[in-house]
Design a protein around this motif. Structure first.
Motif, PDB file in Angstrom:
ATOM      1  N   VAL A   1       5.278 -26.570  -9.650  1.00  0.00           N
ATOM      2  CA  VAL A   1       5.513 -27.422 -10.819  1.00  0.00           C
ATOM      3  C   VAL A   1       5.371 -26.612 -12.107  1.00  0.00           C
ATOM      4  N   ALA A   2       4.387 -25.723 -12.157  1.00  0.00           N
ATOM      5  CA  ALA A   2       4.211 -24.867 -13.339  1.00  0.00           C
ATOM      6  C   ALA A   2       5.406 -23.933 -13.531  1.00  0.00           C
ATOM      7  N   ALA A   3       5.981 -23.458 -12.435  1.00  0.00           N
ATOM      8  CA  ALA A   3       7.143 -22.578 -12.530  1.00  0.00           C
ATOM      9  C   ALA A   3       8.370 -23.338 -13.051  1.00  0.00           C
ATOM     10  N   TYR A   4       8.476 -24.599 -12.717  1.00  0.00           N
ATOM     11  CA  TYR A   4       9.575 -25.424 -13.229  1.00  0.00           C
ATOM     12  C   TYR A   4       9.449 -25.688 -14.732  1.00  0.00           C
ATOM     13  N   HIS A   5       8.216 -25.707 -15.223  1.00  0.00           N
ATOM     14  CA  HIS A   5       7.946 -26.142 -16.594  1.00  0.00           C
ATOM     15  C   HIS A   5       8.848 -25.507 -17.657  1.00  0.00           C
ATOM     16  N   PRO A   6       8.966 -24.171 -17.731  1.00  0.00           N
ATOM     17  CA  PRO A   6       9.799 -23.608 -18.804  1.00  0.00           C
ATOM     18  C   PRO A   6      11.277 -23.989 -18.685  1.00  0.00           C
ATOM     19  N   MET A   7      11.761 -24.123 -17.470  1.00  0.00           N
ATOM     20  CA  MET A   7      13.163 -24.510 -17.279  1.00  0.00           C
ATOM     21  C   MET A   7      13.394 -25.951 -17.716  1.00  0.00           C
ATOM     22  N   LEU A   8      12.457 -26.815 -17.346  1.00  0.00           N
ATOM     23  CA  LEU A   8      12.592 -28.232 -17.672  1.00  0.00           C
ATOM     24  C   LEU A   8      12.318 -28.494 -19.151  1.00  0.00           C
TER      25      LEU A   8
ATOM     26  N   LYS B   1      13.314 -26.750 -21.580  1.00  0.00           N
ATOM     27  CA  LYS B   1      14.593 -26.557 -22.274  1.00  0.00           C
ATOM     28  C   LYS B   1      15.444 -27.822 -22.234  1.00  0.00           C
ATOM     29  N   LEU B   2      15.260 -28.624 -21.188  1.00  0.00           N
ATOM     30  CA  LEU B   2      16.002 -29.876 -21.047  1.00  0.00           C
ATOM     31  C   LEU B   2      15.270 -31.055 -21.689  1.00  0.00           C
ATOM     32  N   GLY B   3      14.012 -30.836 -22.053  1.00  0.00           N
ATOM     33  CA  GLY B   3      13.214 -31.887 -22.663  1.00  0.00           C
ATOM     34  C   GLY B   3      12.666 -32.899 -21.669  1.00  0.00           C
ATOM     35  N   ILE B   4      12.502 -32.459 -20.409  1.00  0.00           N
ATOM     36  CA  ILE B   4      11.975 -33.374 -19.394  1.00  0.00           C
ATOM     37  C   ILE B   4      10.833 -32.712 -18.627  1.00  0.00           C
ATOM     38  N   THR B   5      10.046 -33.553 -17.976  1.00  0.00           N
ATOM     39  CA  THR B   5       8.932 -33.097 -17.147  1.00  0.00           C
ATOM     40  C   THR B   5       9.374 -33.054 -15.687  1.00  0.00           C
ATOM     41  N   TYR B   6       8.514 -32.513 -14.822  1.00  0.00           N
ATOM     42  CA  TYR B   6       8.849 -32.477 -13.402  1.00  0.00           C
ATOM     43  C   TYR B   6       9.031 -33.886 -12.810  1.00  0.00           C
ATOM     44  N   PRO B   7       8.139 -34.839 -13.078  1.00  0.00           N
ATOM     45  CA  PRO B   7       8.383 -36.191 -12.549  1.00  0.00           C
ATOM     46  C   PRO B   7       9.705 -36.789 -13.056  1.00  0.00           C
ATOM     47  N   GLN B   8      10.059 -36.484 -14.299  1.00  0.00           N
ATOM     48  CA  GLN B   8      11.347 -36.963 -14.819  1.00  0.00           C
ATOM     49  C   GLN B   8      12.506 -36.259 -14.112  1.00  0.00           C
ATOM     50  N   TYR B   9      12.338 -34.984 -13.819  1.00  0.00           N
ATOM     51  CA  TYR B   9      13.373 -34.205 -13.125  1.00  0.00           C
ATOM     52  C   TYR B   9      13.646 -34.773 -11.737  1.00  0.00           C
ATOM     53  N   ILE B  10      12.603 -35.024 -10.959  1.00  0.00           N
ATOM     54  CA  ILE B  10      12.841 -35.541  -9.603  1.00  0.00           C
ATOM     55  C   ILE B  10      13.415 -36.958  -9.659  1.00  0.00           C
ATOM     56  N   THR B  11      13.038 -37.719 -10.684  1.00  0.00           N
ATOM     57  CA  THR B  11      13.622 -39.043 -10.875  1.00  0.00           C
ATOM     58  C   THR B  11      15.110 -38.921 -11.169  1.00  0.00           C
TER      59      THR B  11
ATOM     60  N   ASP C   1      21.621 -25.034 -12.635  1.00  0.00           N
ATOM     61  CA  ASP C   1      21.179 -23.698 -12.221  1.00  0.00           C
ATOM     62  C   ASP C   1      19.686 -23.632 -11.879  1.00  0.00           C
ATOM     63  N   ILE C   2      18.959 -24.709 -12.106  1.00  0.00           N
ATOM     64  CA  ILE C   2      17.508 -24.684 -11.875  1.00  0.00           C
ATOM     65  C   ILE C   2      17.145 -24.357 -10.422  1.00  0.00           C
ATOM     66  N   PRO C   3      17.783 -24.959  -9.420  1.00  0.00           N
ATOM     67  CA  PRO C   3      17.425 -24.581  -8.042  1.00  0.00           C
ATOM     68  C   PRO C   3      17.619 -23.076  -7.771  1.00  0.00           C
ATOM     69  N   HIS C   4      18.693 -22.515  -8.308  1.00  0.00           N
ATOM     70  CA  HIS C   4      18.918 -21.068  -8.136  1.00  0.00           C
ATOM     71  C   HIS C   4      17.821 -20.259  -8.832  1.00  0.00           C
ATOM     72  N   GLN C   5      17.445 -20.662 -10.055  1.00  0.00           N
ATOM     73  CA  GLN C   5      16.386 -19.965 -10.780  1.00  0.00           C
ATOM     74  C   GLN C   5      15.068 -20.011 -10.004  1.00  0.00           C
ATOM     75  N   MET C   6      14.774 -21.178  -9.422  1.00  0.00           N
ATOM     76  CA  MET C   6      13.540 -21.289  -8.623  1.00  0.00           C
ATOM     77  C   MET C   6      13.611 -20.405  -7.388  1.00  0.00           C
ATOM     78  N   GLY C   7      14.773 -20.353  -6.762  1.00  0.00           N
ATOM     79  CA  GLY C   7      14.949 -19.478  -5.608  1.00  0.00           C
ATOM     80  C   GLY C   7      14.708 -18.020  -5.971  1.00  0.00           C
ATOM     81  N   CYS C   8      15.187 -17.620  -7.144  1.00  0.00           N
ATOM     82  CA  CYS C   8      14.960 -16.244  -7.609  1.00  0.00           C
ATOM     83  C   CYS C   8      13.476 -15.984  -7.840  1.00  0.00           C
ATOM     84  N   LEU C   9      12.769 -16.969  -8.416  1.00  0.00           N
ATOM     85  CA  LEU C   9      11.321 -16.809  -8.631  1.00  0.00           C
ATOM     86  C   LEU C   9      10.584 -16.653  -7.307  1.00  0.00           C
TER      87      LEU C   9
END
Length: 152
Positions: free
Chosen positions: A27-34, A36-46, A114-122
């Protein structure tokens, strides 16, 4: 020669701790990507569910995300305030609260593509962490844990 007795209360012997720590790190790794979109992880999965379904009842959304209404309601309110979704009651049954994707919410999908790809790279920055087959096996095993712990 003494042998150490297995201690079930040692942190290193727990399955729950690496699962918990991994979830927090992910979840912390998602934070900078999300951010940029102005959303949180719970908002992203929603939003992922809404990108798939286009509209869904709050009850069904909560079941898909394993979230209760007390957790889900503020997430939906924030997404609605941002213009990504709209909430409404079904005319046929006003007890049903629905969430529907807006055009702005659909456009957010393109920004998140592109977020899933970025996470895969991480996850693979130290070489190949998981092959696609290993990733599928891990997901299957994690869902088995979720299923075992979900009250039916």
């Amino acid at each position: 020669m003494t042998t150490k007795k297995y201690d079930p209360l040692l942190l290193q012997n727990q399955l729950c701790f690496p699962l918990y720590a991994s979830a927090r790190k992910i979840v912390a790794a998602y934070h900078p990507m999300l951010k940029k979109l102005g959303i949180t992880y719970p908002q992203y999965i929603t939003m992922m569910v809404l990108w798939e379904e286009k509209e869904i009842s709050m009850h069904d959304l909560g079941q898909r995300l394993l979230l209760d209404s007390g957790t889900l309601t503020p997430v939906l309110k924030k997404l609605e305030a941002q213009g990504f979704i709209r909430r409404y009651r079904k005319q046929e049954d006003e007890r049903l609260l629905m969430a529907a994707l807006t055009e702005k919410g659909l456009a957010l999908r393109d920004q998140a593509a592109d977020i899933p790809h970025q996470m895969g790279c991480l996850l693979n920055r130290k070489g190949t962490l998981f092959s696609p087959e290993e990733m599928e096996r891990l997901k299957k095993e994690l869902y088995e844990i979720i299923d075992a712990l979900t009250a039916k």
